[in-house]
Design a protein around this motif. Structure first.
Motif, PDB file in Angstrom:
ATOM      1  N   ASN A  37       0.806  -1.225   0.000  1.00 38.28           N
ATOM      2  CA  ASN A  37       0.000   0.000   0.000  1.00 38.28           C
ATOM      3  C   ASN A  37       0.835   1.269   0.000  1.00 38.28           C
ATOM      4  OD1 ASN A  37      -2.096  -1.738   0.190  1.00 38.28           O
ATOM      5  ND2 ASN A  37      -2.733  -1.164   2.246  1.00 38.28           N
ATOM      6  N   SER A  38       2.139   1.122   0.059  1.00 33.14           N
ATOM      7  CA  SER A  38       2.981   2.302   0.237  1.00 33.14           C
ATOM      8  C   SER A  38       2.858   3.278  -0.921  1.00 33.14           C
ATOM      9  CB  SER A  38       4.432   1.866   0.379  1.00 33.14           C
ATOM     10  OG  SER A  38       5.261   2.997   0.340  1.00 33.14           O
ATOM     11  N   PRO A  39       2.577   4.544  -0.619  1.00 34.34           N
ATOM     12  CA  PRO A  39       2.500   5.543  -1.686  1.00 34.34           C
ATOM     13  C   PRO A  39       3.875   5.905  -2.234  1.00 34.34           C
ATOM     14  CG  PRO A  39       2.147   6.568   0.436  1.00 34.34           C
ATOM     15  CD  PRO A  39       2.278   5.100   0.695  1.00 34.34           C
ATOM     16  N   ARG A  40       4.924   5.442  -1.568  1.00 36.79           N
ATOM     17  CA  ARG A  40       6.269   5.788  -2.002  1.00 36.79           C
ATOM     18  C   ARG A  40       6.706   5.033  -3.251  1.00 36.79           C
ATOM     19  NH1 ARG A  40      10.140   5.733   3.185  1.00 36.79           N
ATOM     20  NH2 ARG A  40       9.455   7.691   4.096  1.00 36.79           N
TER      21      ARG A  40
END
Lengths: 209, 116
Positions: B77-80
């Motif tokens: 889920n990381s937006p990075r």
């Protein structure tokens, strides 16, 4: 400005901050809280705000409780708590929502910790227990000595011993607010908060910072 | 109460495809240095992938200079994560390839699998 709310602990999860780092949060459904009474020094000897939270069915409350809530036209509320506050401009009948808090605010959260039942010395007071080897038997989790010999000839009062653990009022201090959802009345607080899911918590302004 | 938790959790990052153990992937990660933002590539073998709801993640292992193993865990889920490129898949017989940590050179190779 007065900052304080009563809420219900929903549980823990993680969200991402503006840098994309995962932040552990405890979600609290807080407010709307109704000011059911204002305590003043002149009348009550101390200054506080009485807040109510948790709408319920009228038949679940006693006549006295309903009568008290009727004074301010508040709905039937399950939980009523007082928050000491010297400077506030609240009047009985006011409503407080999560908007009372802002992102980045630091708060203290008070809850009732999970009950651990009858716990031993190692779990309850972080005792080290006894040695595992060198011919020891039945001593691995024991408390060890609880005092000296005929002087003083008794066990000191307050000696840390096994007993009931948890189910105490616990304050978690200086926690940061990382999420405010006005639509769903939610507060996201960084880190953990005392108590079980569904437990009642009080959110207050920080006392020490 | 769970719905409230789900409501605040981050949604799946659409740029992140599912990866499988044994895949050789290149993960493009956004990194903030002061006010500047740049993309860094992390290339290696996926040695584990775990479902843990909002915390679902995968581990990428690469062998850096001097044979030093570097592992990095990424959240699905990381937006990075900007994008993931799967460069190659392997024929593997287990879900967690932790045994690769103890191997170097020839024995650390994985047989290529051509995806249909």
């Amino acid at each position: 400005m007065f900052k304080g709310l009563i809420g219900k602990k929903i549980g823990m999860t993680q969200i991402f901050d503006e840098n994309g780092s995962a932040v552990p949060i405890t979600l609290i459904e807080a407010g709307p809280c109704y000011v059911t009474q204002v305590r003043s020094v002149e009348q009550d000897g101390y200054s506080a705000v009485q807040l109510g939270f948790g709408e319920t069915k009228p038949k679940r409350l006693t006549g006295g409780q309903l009568g008290h809530l009727k004074i301010t036209d508040a709905p039937p509320l399950r939980i009523i708590r007082e928050f000491r506050s010297k400077k506030h401009e609240l009047k009985a009948g006011d409503t407080l929502t999560v908007e009372a808090f802002e992102l980045g605010d630091h708060v203290d959260v008070i809850g009732i910790s999970k009950g651990k039942g009858f716990a031993g010395g190692m779990k309850r007071h972080n005792f080290s227990g006894g040695p595992k080897t060198h011919g020891q038997s039945d001593r691995q989790r024991s408390v060890g000595s609880i005092g000296a010999t005929s002087t003083p000839g008794k066990v000191w009062k307050g000696k840390k011993m096994p007993g009931r653990m948890g189910n105490d009022r616990v304050t978690a201090q200086n926690l940061k607010i990382v999420l405010v959802d006005t639509e769903r009345n939610l507060l996201g607080i960084k880190g953990s908060v005392p108590g079980a899911k569904g437990g009642v918590v009080q959110i207050k302004e920080v006392r020490k910072q | 109460m769970d719905e409230l938790l789900r409501a605040v959790e981050a949604q799946r990052n659409e740029n992140v495809k599912d990866v499988e153990p044994g895949d050789v992937v290149s993960v493009h990660v956004r990194i903030k240095e002061g006010s500047r933002e740049r993309v860094q590539e992390f290339k290696g073998t996926v040695i584990a992938s775990g479902n843990a709801g909002n915390n679902a993640n995968f581990t990428v292992r690469r062998v850096a200079a001097n044979g030093i193993g570097v592992e990095r865990k990424f959240l699905y889920n990381s937006p990075r994560i900007e994008k993931i490129v799967v460069e190659r898949s392997s024929h593997v017989r287990r879900a967690k390839l932790y045994y690769l940590r103890d191997r170097t050179g020839k024995s650390a190779r994985l047989k290529q699998r051509i995806k249909k």
